[in-house]
Motif scaffolding. Structure first.
Motif, PDB file in Angstrom:
ATOM      1  N   UNK A   1       0.957  -1.243   0.010  1.00 39.01           N
ATOM      2  CA  UNK A   1       0.066  -0.008  -0.052  1.00 39.01           C
ATOM      3  C   UNK A   1       0.896   1.258   0.076  1.00 39.01           C
ATOM      4  N   UNK A   2       0.699   2.281  -0.874  1.00 39.29           N
ATOM      5  CA  UNK A   2      -0.288   2.171  -1.849  1.00 39.29           C
ATOM      6  C   UNK A   2      -0.165   1.077  -3.010  1.00 39.29           C
TER       7      UNK A   2
ATOM      8  N   UNK B 269       6.823   2.864  -4.507  1.00 46.49           N
ATOM      9  CA  UNK B 269       8.178   3.344  -3.960  1.00 46.49           C
ATOM     10  C   UNK B 269       9.263   3.172  -4.731  1.00 46.49           C
ATOM     11  N   UNK B 270       9.356   2.381  -5.671  1.00 48.14           N
ATOM     12  CA  UNK B 270      10.294   2.069  -6.645  1.00 48.14           C
ATOM     13  C   UNK B 270      10.188   3.074  -8.004  1.00 48.14           C
TER      14      UNK B 270
ATOM     15  N   UNK C 199      -0.587  16.178  -6.406  1.00 51.60           N
ATOM     16  CA  UNK C 199       0.794  16.047  -5.430  1.00 51.60           C
ATOM     17  C   UNK C 199       0.092  15.988  -3.912  1.00 51.60           C
ATOM     18  N   UNK C 200       0.625  15.302  -3.021  1.00 51.82           N
ATOM     19  CA  UNK C 200      -0.088  15.189  -1.803  1.00 51.82           C
ATOM     20  C   UNK C 200       1.315  15.365  -0.767  1.00 51.82           C
ATOM     21  N   UNK C 201       1.331  16.156   0.267  1.00 56.16           N
ATOM     22  CA  UNK C 201       2.574  16.385   1.048  1.00 56.16           C
ATOM     23  C   UNK C 201       1.885  15.572   2.287  1.00 56.16           C
ATOM     24  N   UNK C 202       2.465  14.581   2.687  1.00 47.85           N
ATOM     25  CA  UNK C 202       1.823  13.863   3.869  1.00 47.85           C
ATOM     26  C   UNK C 202       2.759  13.670   4.933  1.00 47.85           C
ATOM     27  N   UNK C 203       3.409  14.824   5.303  1.00 48.30           N
ATOM     28  CA  UNK C 203       4.477  14.645   6.473  1.00 48.30           C
ATOM     29  C   UNK C 203       5.521  13.811   6.347  1.00 48.30           C
ATOM     30  N   UNK C 204       5.340  12.377   6.419  1.00 46.63           N
ATOM     31  CA  UNK C 204       6.497  11.562   6.351  1.00 46.63           C
ATOM     32  C   UNK C 204       6.869  11.297   4.840  1.00 46.63           C
ATOM     33  N   UNK C 205       5.986  11.306   3.826  1.00 46.48           N
ATOM     34  CA  UNK C 205       6.357  11.423   2.374  1.00 46.48           C
ATOM     35  C   UNK C 205       5.551  12.203   1.687  1.00 46.48           C
TER      36      UNK C 205
ATOM     37  N   UNK D 230       3.105  11.890  -1.927  1.00 47.91           N
ATOM     38  CA  UNK D 230       2.303  11.015  -2.826  1.00 47.91           C
ATOM     39  C   UNK D 230       2.009  11.766  -4.165  1.00 47.91           C
TER      40      UNK D 230
ATOM     41  N   UNK E 138       0.532  11.689  -7.821  1.00 48.01           N
ATOM     42  CA  UNK E 138      -0.508  10.832  -8.708  1.00 48.01           C
ATOM     43  C   UNK E 138      -0.130  11.599  -9.991  1.00 48.01           C
TER      44      UNK E 138
ATOM     45  N   UNK F 290       0.973   6.229  -9.659  1.00 49.48           N
ATOM     46  CA  UNK F 290       1.160   6.760  -8.127  1.00 49.48           C
ATOM     47  C   UNK F 290       2.732   6.495  -7.818  1.00 49.48           C
TER      48      UNK F 290
ATOM     49  N   UNK G  92       5.504   7.122  -4.680  1.00 44.57           N
ATOM     50  CA  UNK G  92       5.852   7.870  -3.513  1.00 44.57           C
ATOM     51  C   UNK G  92       7.127   8.503  -3.342  1.00 44.57           C
TER      52      UNK G  92
ATOM     53  N   UNK H  92      -8.724  15.399  -3.960  1.00 42.94           N
ATOM     54  CA  UNK H  92      -7.800  16.328  -4.102  1.00 42.94           C
ATOM     55  C   UNK H  92      -7.813  16.899  -5.478  1.00 42.94           C
TER      56      UNK H  92
ATOM     57  N   UNK I 210      -3.281  16.867   5.983  1.00 42.57           N
ATOM     58  CA  UNK I 210      -2.083  17.468   5.470  1.00 42.57           C
ATOM     59  C   UNK I 210      -2.184  17.520   3.887  1.00 42.57           C
ATOM     60  N   UNK I 211      -3.114  16.456   3.404  1.00 43.88           N
ATOM     61  CA  UNK I 211      -3.283  16.366   1.858  1.00 43.88           C
ATOM     62  C   UNK I 211      -4.211  17.487   1.350  1.00 43.88           C
TER      63      UNK I 211
ATOM     64  N   UNK J 133       2.781  20.546  10.807  1.00 41.93           N
ATOM     65  CA  UNK J 133       3.367  19.151  11.017  1.00 41.93           C
ATOM     66  C   UNK J 133       4.843  19.458  11.460  1.00 41.93           C
TER      67      UNK J 133
ATOM     68  N   UNK K  38      10.115   9.281  11.987  1.00 38.31           N
ATOM     69  CA  UNK K  38      10.890   9.387  10.597  1.00 38.31           C
ATOM     70  C   UNK K  38      12.509   9.845  10.942  1.00 38.31           C
TER      71      UNK K  38
ATOM     72  N   UNK L 192       2.074  -1.176   4.946  1.00 39.40           N
ATOM     73  CA  UNK L 192       1.903  -0.375   3.654  1.00 39.40           C
ATOM     74  C   UNK L 192       3.384  -0.385   3.038  1.00 39.40           C
TER      75      UNK L 192
END
Lengths: 338, 287, 374
Positions: free
Chosen positions: A237-238, A290-291, A313-319, A321, A323, A332, A334, C179, C200-201, C224, C291, C320
């Motif tokens: 996931x994703x 992720x690849x 584009x999403x900024x999700x804090x730790x990464x 994503x 599309x 997608x 990451x 989004x 966040x998104x 964040x 992280x 995930x």
């Protein structure tokens, strides 16, 4: 504790619905296995056959060396923790846990000892006097597990054990389960539709779809070497991206051609050779989010490149994503945060 | 496995047999009533079953009996009693709906002091046997001039119909999420249109079931019309009694009257059966 | 469209204060996400804006109009409910058309038809138009609820947990669809959620709410990276931020934060040192995001490596696309993010490095982030 062996198991319901087809599966002694698949894949029928709530249409099932096809549920020494907990509402927690032991005329001191043992292990010793209606979701879940474990079953099954908990409780229970299994080393089967849960908790994962076992293996095997597109798309996931293309031979190498010309990728030699021998007309290129990397400049040596248009584009804090669209296909990516 | 399915089959046959037995047992009085209503007087008390169907009884009730004996209900009046019953039962239900629907809604939605006490008071009307209150009521009715009037009867029948409507509908209203009403408010509707367009259609099954039950109770009510009514408001239940007298008992005519007076209930029940089954089972469980 | 202003908005239910003195301005066309745990007062706030709850005190302005006494059907606010609140006896088409047939928003039939078709296409529910809500899946119901709110072209759009009841996969997809949809939604929007990823998104701005009180307002990534207090640092991120009780000490001339059990030592950066000197508190809470902790090779000079500590594996999970290692270090459990390919056995020893410059420091008494830069 014992090994569980399913040999050519079939389940056909009235009206001819084939829920499980030719299932061969061995759960090793002390192993933690996840039975994973979307709803309707046959995992619940399998679970019910193991427990004995459902008859086996064809095939043989062994627990240890015992053939258990014809045994009633109570004679199989298998325990099941229900998705909905199925606690006995009028009984207190203590009585809920002790219930099945009392049915077997075990001496009271022994019952007390075993109840206290599982209660301590599951950290519910302080709520033994309460009624189920006074418990929170996580506590109910623990009590239902305690009730299943106190019998010291040969095989321990859990049916979607986390689906009624909130996110924090779920994360907590996952960790506790894993520890618990490491400590007790009991043969355990987790039935779930959530790949996240299966991957997080189990040692081996059996993926089912349409009543057929697709693959059994460790995380490494199902994640990196899926046997088919279903397993590839279901685990992770994703989920994995798939790009359809036509393999073409070009100067000894294999090139993947998009129908509308939106990309041309030269496949690595090993993969190319396999595509050649398969003689497939159309193939899907599968690649995990992720690849993939985003580059703006010149292509780096040894990397494959596809041009794409950003959708979101999403900024999700730790990464992050990203599309993007490659012709008609959504892809997608990451990305690490810069 | 064979044994198991064998015992299953036996259990199925047994449960069918029990159900059929109960079916016969429950239906027998109705069938018997129908039979009696079609019998001539001579066949009523025979020891062996003799049956020569005739419509005389019905004719006598509806169009008068040429061979009428003294002390028997005056002839052509049965249709008028029937009409009386119809007016009283329908009127009671309509009045109950008028007051009961808003009351049920208020009890379901609003928080106010003494809410549960109030709701319980409504229900308690059903606890007291009618005979306990009938004497004081009769005195009051005479003084107020309500004795033997339609309005008086409709008013007193509220004791029967209103609690039923309120309690069934309350649970229906409670089942509708307040979010749905709020969504409609935000969608731009004033409250009365929300009530009419959204809430009423949603409680319709309950409304149908409760209204039908209320109608039946009102129709079958006996003590109130007997004591508080007289010649103006005689209902079929009271009139049916008239066929029994010290001189002669026309069980066959009484049965015919009963058959005729059950027609409206049956017609109503069939016409709203669709709502009724859902409404009765659902409301019963919830309420 | 219009701007929205809340001034000292308060709502009490008996003794319970659901919303406490909330002041917030939302610009015309802005998309604000309100994040908080259940019971934070998010839904109550939305309902007060919509007018179906009356504020105990405070004011609600839509545009320049004070709407406290304006009835809901005259406010031109649309809302999608968490419970969907579809009209069960109306088809999807009738549900979507219902707001447009109201006395307040009555449109000609042809226009209603056009709008319903258009919004159904946007949300990809055109094939469901003749179905009743009971025949829809949760994901479909959610879209219909969203469609019913969007079809109006309202001045203010309120969305209450619109995708929280979907399963993980569908939620992920819907979040991305949302989004993409955002570009089309030009209404002033408040989106309420308890899921930090949505927060966040999706938002232009993020409002974090706890127990009826606004904790922080800012750009999502700013909140964040720079949370104002411990609560905000905990609600964003999964696994949760690691929090360690500690004291500030000087060891051999190096200023350090040292955990209560002495097992974790982090060198202070200059800015931290200055902030700590200014605070001069007894106890601090160190916040380290998963992280920002890494497993490193154990070496001979472990003892002298700054900003590292040793522990044992409590459990390792793959979630995930990453791994989460829970390690026991002294008295505390730490969660670390790792690549998904790694593997650890329970009770193995591990060496952990901490990115010292990413550490957050909170005053344990006030719970405030002492490094917070407004």
């Amino acid at each position: 504790m014992a090994e569980l062996r399913l040999e050519h198991i079939y389940k056909t319901y009235k009206g001819g619905v084939e829920a499980v087809k030719d299932l061969n599966l061995t759960v090793k002694n002390g192993e933690f296995l996840a039975l994973l698949g979307p709803s309707g894949c046959g995992k619940t029928s399998t679970l019910r056959m193991i427990v004995g709530l459902e008859s086996i249409t064809r095939g043989e099932m062994y627990i240890g060396d015992r053939l258990v096809n014809k045994l009633e549920p109570n004679a199989r020494n298998v325990a099941l923790a229900f998705e909905t907990y199925a606690l006995y509402p009028p009984l207190r927690v203590w009585e809920n846990i002790a219930f099945c032991l009392r049915a077997k005329s075990i001496p009271p001191e022994e019952i007390h000892r075993r109840v206290m043992e599982v209660a301590t292990m599951l950290d519910i010793a302080n709520i033994l006097e309460r009624k189920p209606s006074e418990l929170g979701g996580g506590e109910k879940q623990r009590v239902s597990l305690a009730r299943a474990l106190v019998r010291d079953p040969d095989v321990f099954l859990m049916d979607e054990p986390l689906s009624h908990l909130d996110a924090a409780q779920r994360a907590n229970m996952r960790v506790e389960f894993k520890r618990l299994h490491a400590q007790t080393g009991r043969t355990t089967i987790l039935v779930t539709h959530d790949q996240l849960e299966a991957v997080a908790m189990a040692e081996r994962i059996a993926v089912m779809n349409f009543g057929v076992l697709q693959q059994v293996g460790s995380f490494e095997e199902v994640y990196n070497h899926p046997t088919n597109e279903f397993v590839a798309g279901f685990i992770g996931e994703p989920p994995m991206n798939f790009l359809p293309g036509k393999p073409v031979s070009e100067n000894g190498a294999t090139v993947l051609d998009a129908k509308d010309g939106s990309f041309r990728i030269r496949l690595p030699d090993a993969a190319g050779a396999k595509v050649q021998t398969s003689k497939a007309e159309l193939v899907d290129l599968g690649i995990r989010p992720v690849h993939l990397e985003v580059t703006r400049g010149e292509p780096e040596l040894g990397k494959l490149e596809i041009a794409a248009t950003v959708v979101t584009y999403e900024d999700l804090g730790e990464e992050g994503q990203l599309a993007a669209k490659v012709s008609e296909t959504n892809v997608l990516v990451v990305t690490p945060l810069i | 496995m064979e044994n198991k399915s064998g015992s299953h089959r036996l259990a199925a046959v047994l449960s069918d047999a029990v159900l059929i037995a109960y079916f016969i047992f429950a239906l027998f009085p109705i069938v018997w009533m129908l039979l009696i209503s079609l019998k001539p007087g001579e066949e009523l008390f025979t020891t062996r079953f003799v049956f020569h169907p005739t419509l005389d009884n019905y004719q006598a009730i509806l169009f008068g009996d040429p061979r009428a004996a003294a002390g028997v209900v005056a002839k052509q009046e049965f249709p008028r009693y029937f009409l009386n019953s119809l007016i009283l039962a329908t009127g009671s239900v309509v009045v109950s709906l008028l007051f009961g629907v808003p009351a049920a809604y208020a009890l379901a939605r609003y928080k106010f002091k003494g809410k549960e006490d109030l709701a319980f008071t409504f229900l308690s009307f059903r606890f007291a046997p009618e005979l306990v209150v009938i004497i004081p009521l009769a005195v009051l009715y005479r003084q107020l001039g309500l004795y033997d009037t339609y309005w008086g009867m409709i008013w007193v029948l509220q004791l029967v119909t209103l609690p039923l409507l309120i309690w069934v509908l309350r649970s229906y209203f409670e089942d509708i999420s307040p979010d749905i009403e709020q969504a409609a408010m935000i969608d731009g509707y004033p409250w009365w249109r929300i009530f009419w367009n959204i809430l009423l259609p949603l409680v319709r099954p309950g409304l149908a079931a409760a209204a039908l039950l209320a109608f039946i109770f009102a129709w079958n009510s006996f003590i109130f019309p007997l004591v508080l009514g007289a010649s103006n408001t005689t209902t079929v239940t009271v009139a049916a009694l008239g066929y029994l007298s010290s001189a002669q008992s026309f069980f066959n005519r009484m049965a015919a009257a009963a058959v005729i007076s059950s027609i409206p209930q049956i017609v109503l029940a069939l016409s709203i059966q669709r709502y009724l089954i859902r409404g009765l089972s659902f409301g019963a469980v919830k309420g | 469209m219009a701007k929205l202003k809340l001034e000292g908005l308060t709502k009490n239910f008996g003794d319970l204060c659901a919303v406490n003195n909330m002041t917030l301005e939302v610009a015309d066309g802005e998309f604000v996400v309100m994040l908080g745990p259940s019971g934070a007062g998010k839904t109550t706030t939305l309902k007060m804006i919509a007018g179906v709850e009356n504020p105990t005190s405070g004011k609600v302005y839509i545009g320049d109009r004070l709407v406290n006494t304006v009835e809901p059907h005259k406010r031109n606010v649309a809302m999608a409910f968490e419970s969907y609140a579809l009209y069960p006896h109306k088809t999807v088409r009738e549900n979507l058309a219902y707001p447009l047939k109201s006395p307040a928003n009555r449109l000609p039939d042809a226009e209603i038809e056009r709008r319903v078709t258009s919004v159904a296409e946007t949300l990809n529910i055109q094939m469901l138009l003749n179905r009743l809500p009971q025949h829809l899946s949760n994901g479909q119901k959610q879209r219909v609820a969203l469609g019913r709110a969007m079809v109006r072209e309202p001045e203010v759009l309120l969305l209450d947990e619109p995708i929280s009841h979907l399963d993980a996969k569908l939620r992920h997809r819907m979040r991305q669809e949302f989004k993409a949809l955002e570009a089309d939604i030009r209404y002033t929007t408040i989106y309420v959620t308890h899921d930090y990823l949505e927060a966040l998104s999706l938002g232009d701005r993020l409002v974090v709410l706890n127990q009826g009180v606004i904790q922080q307002i800012g750009l999502p990534h700013e909140v964040f990276e720079n949370p104002v207090n411990i609560f905000v640092s905990k609600i964003l991120g999964h696994p949760q931020i690691n929090l360690v009780d500690c004291t500030a000490q000087n060891t051999n001339g190096v200023a350090q934060l040292i955990s209560a059990d002495g097992t974790v030592r982090v060198d202070l950066t200059d800015s931290m040192r200055q902030a700590i000197e200014k605070q001069n508190a007894q106890h601090y809470t160190m916040g380290i995001r998963p992280m920002h902790m890494h497993v490193v090779e154990a070496g001979a000079q472990d003892a002298v490596q700054p900003n590292t500590c040793s522990g044992v594996v409590y459990v390792f999970e793959r979630l995930g696309n990453k791994g989460v290692l829970t390690a026991t270090v002294g008295q505390q459990h730490f969660d670390l993010l790792t690549p998904i390919e790694m593997d650890f056995a329970i009770d193995d020893a591990v060496r952990i490095a901490i990115e010292a410059d990413k550490v957050m420091v909170f005053n344990s008494d006030t719970q405030q982030n002492i490094l917070f830069a407004a």
